[in-house]
Design a protein around this motif. Structure first.
Motif, short mmCIF file in Angstrom:
data_model
loop_
_atom_site.label_atom_id
_atom_site.label_comp_id
_atom_site.label_asym_id
_atom_site.label_seq_id
_atom_site.Cartn_x
_atom_site.Cartn_y
_atom_site.Cartn_z
N LEU A 15 0.82 -1.21 0.00
CA LEU A 15 0.00 0.00 0.00
C LEU A 15 0.85 1.26 0.00
O LEU A 15 1.91 1.30 0.61
N GLY A 16 0.33 2.28 -0.66
CA GLY A 16 0.93 3.60 -0.55
C GLY A 16 0.53 4.22 0.78
O GLY A 16 -0.34 3.70 1.49
N TYR A 17 1.15 5.34 1.11
CA TYR A 17 0.87 5.98 2.39
C TYR A 17 -0.61 6.34 2.54
O TYR A 17 -1.24 6.01 3.55
N GLU A 18 -1.16 7.00 1.54
CA GLU A 18 -2.55 7.46 1.64
C GLU A 18 -3.52 6.29 1.76
O GLU A 18 -4.48 6.36 2.53
N GLN A 19 -3.24 5.22 1.03
CA GLN A 19 -4.10 4.04 1.11
C GLN A 19 -4.04 3.43 2.51
O GLN A 19 -5.08 3.07 3.08
N ALA A 20 -2.83 3.28 3.04
CA ALA A 20 -2.67 2.69 4.38
C ALA A 20 -3.31 3.58 5.43
O ALA A 20 -4.00 3.09 6.33
N ARG A 21 -3.12 4.89 5.31
CA ARG A 21 -3.71 5.83 6.26
C ARG A 21 -5.23 5.75 6.23
O ARG A 21 -5.88 5.68 7.27
N ASP A 22 -5.80 5.75 5.02
CA ASP A 22 -7.26 5.70 4.90
C ASP A 22 -7.83 4.41 5.48
O ASP A 22 -8.86 4.41 6.15
N GLU A 23 -7.16 3.30 5.20
CA GLU A 23 -7.63 2.03 5.74
C GLU A 23 -7.48 2.01 7.26
O GLU A 23 -8.35 1.50 7.97
N LEU A 24 -6.40 2.59 7.76
CA LEU A 24 -6.20 2.66 9.21
C LEU A 24 -7.31 3.48 9.87
O LEU A 24 -7.84 3.10 10.92
N ILE A 25 -7.69 4.58 9.25
CA ILE A 25 -8.79 5.40 9.77
C ILE A 25 -10.07 4.59 9.84
O ILE A 25 -10.81 4.64 10.82
N GLU A 26 -10.32 3.80 8.80
CA GLU A 26 -11.52 2.95 8.77
C GLU A 26 -11.46 1.87 9.86
O GLU A 26 -12.46 1.59 10.53
N VAL A 27 -10.30 1.28 10.06
CA VAL A 27 -10.13 0.26 11.11
C VAL A 27 -10.42 0.87 12.48
O VAL A 27 -11.17 0.30 13.29
N VAL A 28 -9.87 2.03 12.73
CA VAL A 28 -10.09 2.70 14.02
C VAL A 28 -11.58 3.03 14.19
O VAL A 28 -12.15 2.81 15.26
N ARG A 29 -12.20 3.52 13.13
CA ARG A 29 -13.63 3.85 13.20
C ARG A 29 -14.45 2.61 13.56
O ARG A 29 -15.32 2.66 14.43
N ARG A 30 -14.13 1.49 12.91
CA ARG A 30 -14.87 0.26 13.18
C ARG A 30 -14.65 -0.23 14.61
O ARG A 30 -15.58 -0.71 15.25
N LEU A 31 -13.42 -0.10 15.10
CA LEU A 31 -13.14 -0.52 16.48
C LEU A 31 -13.87 0.38 17.47
O LEU A 31 -14.40 -0.10 18.48
N GLU A 32 -13.89 1.67 17.21
CA GLU A 32 -14.56 2.60 18.12
C GLU A 32 -16.08 2.44 18.10
O GLU A 32 -16.73 2.61 19.13
N THR A 33 -16.61 2.09 16.94
CA THR A 33 -18.06 1.90 16.81
C THR A 33 -18.53 0.68 17.57
O THR A 33 -19.61 0.66 18.15
N GLY A 34 -17.70 -0.35 17.59
CA GLY A 34 -18.07 -1.58 18.29
C GLY A 34 -18.97 -2.43 17.42
O GLY A 34 -19.08 -2.26 16.21
N GLY A 35 -19.64 -3.37 18.05
CA GLY A 35 -20.55 -4.24 17.34
C GLY A 35 -19.87 -5.39 16.62
O GLY A 35 -20.50 -6.09 15.84
N THR A 36 -18.58 -5.58 16.87
CA THR A 36 -17.88 -6.70 16.25
C THR A 36 -17.59 -7.75 17.33
O THR A 36 -17.56 -7.44 18.52
#
Length: 90
Positions: A15-36
């Protein structure tokens, strides 16, 4: 929900930087949202750690390039002064 987990199985190093950063933001969002489930949360956490390392490598590489460019400019400025003296001797 499994589509994001399936995406997370790809190699983060590719992954490029922006791709990794964007996916990381999504991972954090999903963890903070819960429900998994616990297993899904652990997989997301591991993916987040991997993505954070990729981002850090990109940032470290950018810092090294900037430092090298700045060092080159400083060395070029010092050589420019010496070079002018050398031209006078010719």
């Amino acid at each position: 929900m499994t589509s994001k987990t399936d995406e997370a199985t790809g190699p983060a190093d590719a992954l490029g930087y922006e791709q990794a950063r964007d996916e990381l933001i999504e991972v954090v969002r999903r963890l903070e949202t819960g429900g998994t489930t616990l297993e899904e949360s652990l997989a997301l956490w591991e993916r987040g750690e991997e993505l954070a390392k990729v981002c850090r490598r990109w940032l470290d590489g950018a810092r090294a390039r900037l430092d090298a460019a700045l060092a080159g400019e400083e060395a070029g400025g010092a050589r420019g002064g010496e070079g002018a003296g050398d031209d006078d001797q010719s």
